[in-house]
Enzyme design. Structure first.
Site, PDB file in Angstrom:
ATOM      1  N   ASP A  14       0.816  -1.174   0.053  1.00  0.00           N
ATOM      2  CA  ASP A  14       0.112  -0.073   0.121  1.00  0.00           C
ATOM      3  C   ASP A  14       0.812   1.243   0.182  1.00  0.00           C
ATOM      4  O   ASP A  14       0.503   2.074   0.833  1.00  0.00           O
ATOM      5  CB  ASP A  14      -0.659   0.108   1.105  1.00  0.00           C
ATOM      6  CG  ASP A  14      -1.647  -1.366   1.563  1.00  0.00           C
ATOM      7  OD1 ASP A  14      -2.229  -1.879   0.476  1.00  0.00           O
ATOM      8  OD2 ASP A  14      -2.066  -1.657   2.458  1.00  0.00           O
ATOM      9  N   GLU A 187     -11.335   1.018  -3.260  1.00  0.00           N
ATOM     10  CA  GLU A 187     -10.793   1.410  -2.130  1.00  0.00           C
ATOM     11  C   GLU A 187      -9.477   2.249  -2.422  1.00  0.00           C
ATOM     12  O   GLU A 187      -9.359   2.625  -3.660  1.00  0.00           O
ATOM     13  CB  GLU A 187     -10.484   0.213  -1.254  1.00  0.00           C
ATOM     14  CG  GLU A 187      -9.466  -0.748  -1.910  1.00  0.00           C
ATOM     15  CD  GLU A 187      -9.330  -2.109  -1.322  1.00  0.00           C
ATOM     16  OE1 GLU A 187      -9.482  -2.051   0.087  1.00  0.00           O
ATOM     17  OE2 GLU A 187      -8.998  -2.991  -1.942  1.00  0.00           O
TER      18      GLU A 187
END
EC number: 3.2.1.37
Length: 541
Positions: A14, A187
């Site tokens: 991420d 997301e």
């Protein structure tokens, strides 16, 4: 210079990448591992230096008892108004209908800290990021979680204005700006303003083989004003199953001082057993989700695309204005434990290393035995990431157990459900110390040596333990002098320490394999173990 992907190998998921002046920074998720948020810096995007983590005090995050793969999800790093801003989540529920999470904000004038005490922002959803508009206004952009069974749980991307005067959100401004494509699971939003247009980058498809990143844009920040790119997916490996890099998607966009564009993405590198298909299952990613960087160009109609196609490239041209950065050739590590603090490569689970867990310095890491390696509250484990498919790791252990509930040794660990270790313990039948190897596979616990456990001679003070990891399999050795090694005769399947294996039965599968040192005392008498001369040595691919 060339960027060779992944640039951050071994559980660096991420990525949130930014540039401040001539320096690039990347913040990565750490989940239940302490300290929270992993930071690197570079001036060339090729060589990256590890920095101190910003979340290093209990007052900033309390993860004791957090489920595996809970904790710090998708931190967002930004720079504005002369300081760094970091938004992060603390996720308390991983499986089931709910994802109880709280989003926090900390700031610092220097990337190396000190970082402020946290400001609680909200709990609407995870993957929150802070957008600094050019008119001085700020907005929180985030995934929105819907626990109701009759709706899709990924309920679009929410934008809420952030009041700088009060350092609080204005809930009345909350609005959904985009619901993503029909791939769903939207997301990881990051918002940018480029040439007067707002560009929204989002991940979709779940952080598995179907993972992808898509782009939408709008001239305003009004509700549902964004339209998707005709060139989507921006990046994905769903349709490139034989590519060296897989799972590319969630990430962040950055420009260089001279106007080039790059995108940092999570990625993974699967391997296969010889009798397995290369497409189903697509493989086992024991190094977890890593970070890759791809070059970006813009179409004539103003949309970003990845150079070389949306599957990305293993080798990428570095920025033309790159300033060569000094960094170690690999991630090998030798620790003689002379320093009074743990080195940056070391991590603990959920809570910081302190006197309740042990001490370090003067040539010894001392661990006080606490709970088992399944424990989510009180655990004495100090570990570092696997960052290569092939490596050796060894350590000397000084331990005098008095019962079989007392154990200390070398572990290969994924989470509380899946791990193994070689350890010194007490054999009450033979009335001596022994070396045993055990594995926990989704709470099926197996002692491999049993009556064959290796007795430790009374005059041996230090027992040396070593693990040999060779991509698909790994094993353990022992030595009584640190020079002559003996195979303990147990070969284990490395896939059990992968996201992909854990994902088959558990919803939290976001980290990667670690090698570490642990002490357990289930009898509650605080038996202590001393560890000396840890060595982690990567082998050439």
């Amino acid at each position: 210079m060339k960027i060779e992907n992944p640039v951050l190998p071994g559980f660096n998921a991420d990525p949130s990448m930014i540039r401040v002046g001539d320096t690039y920074y990347i913040a990565n998720s750490t989940f239940e591992w302490w300290p929270g948020v992993r930071l690197h810096e570079s001036k060339d995007m090729v060589h990256w230096r590890l920095l101190p983590s910003p979340l290093n005090r209990r007052s900033q995050i309390d993860m004791r008892g957090n489920p595996s793969s809970g904790g710090v999800w998708a931190p967002d790093l930004s720079y504005a108004d002369g300081k760094f801003w970091l938004v992060y989540s603390d996720v308390k529920i991983v499986n089931g209908a709910f994802k109880d999470c709280t989003n926090y904000l900390v700031t610092a004038e220097d990337i190396r800290g000190p970082w402020s005490e946290p400001i609680r922002i909200n709990g609407v959803g995870f993957d929150a990021s802070l957008f600094h508009d050019d008119d001085g206004r700020k907005y929180l952009v985030q995934q929105t979680w819907d626990f109701r069974e009759y709706n899709h749980p990924f309920d679009g991307i929410t934008l809420t204005e952030f009041d700088v005067e009060t350092m609080r959100l204005r809930p009345e401004t909350e609005r959904t700006i985009w619901r993503g494509t029909d791939v769903k699971l939207v997301e990881g939003p990051h918002l940018y303003k480029i040439n007067g247009m707002y560009y929204l980058f989002c991940a979709e498809g779940g952080t598995v083989w179907t993972h992808q990143e898509v782009v939408a844009r709008s001239s305003t920040l009004d509700a549902m004003s964004f339209e998707g790119s005709p060139y989507d997916p921006f990046i994905s490996n769903f349709d490139t199953p034989r590519s060296y890099l897989q799972k590319q998607g969630h990430g962040a966009l950055v420009d260089t001082p001279s106007g080039e564009w790059y995108y940092a993405s999570l990625c993974a590198r699967p391997w296969h057993h010889e009798n397995e298909s290369v497409t189903d299952p697509r493989g086992w990613c024991t190094l977890g989700r890593e970070t890759s960087i791809q070059k970006v160009e813009w179409t004539d109609d103003g949309w970003p695309v990845v150079v070389g196609g949306h599957g990305g490239q293993r080798v990428v041209e570095a920025p033309q204005d790159a300033i060569e950065t000094e960094a170690p050739a690999d991630h090998s590590q030798h620790d003689d434990f002379e320093a009074s603090q743990l080195a940056l490569d070391w991590n603990t689970l959920r809570v910081p290393f302190d006197e309740s867990m042990g001490s370090v310095g003067g040539g010894t890491l001392t661990l006080r035995g606490q709970g088992s390696l399944c424990n989510l509250f009180d655990l004495s484990l100090v570990a570092r990431r696997w960052q290569a498919f092939d490596f050796d790791a060894s350590v000397g252990v000084r331990f005098d157990p008095t019962n079989y509930r007392q154990m200390a040794g070398l572990t290969n660990y994924y989470n509380d459900l899946c791990w193994s270790w070689a350890f010194v313990t007490w054999d009450e039948k033979r009335q001596c110390r022994v070396i045993e190897v055990a594995q926990n596979d989704f709470n099926t616990y197996t002692s491999f040596l049993r009556d064959r456990a290796v007795p430790v001679p009374d005059d041996v003070e230090t027992v040396w333990l070593r693990t040999r990891v060779r991509t698909q399999t790994y094993g353990y050795d022992y030595s009584f002098d640190g020079e002559q090694w003996h195979d303990l005769g147990v070969e284990l399947d490395a896939k059990i320490l992968s996201d992909d294996y854990v994902n088959q039965r558990y919803g939290g599968f976001f980290t990667g394999a670690f090698v570490g040192l642990a002490a357990v005392d289930l009898s509650g008498y605080d038996a202590t173990a001393e560890f000396v001369d840890f060595d982690y040595r990567e082998l050439s691919e």
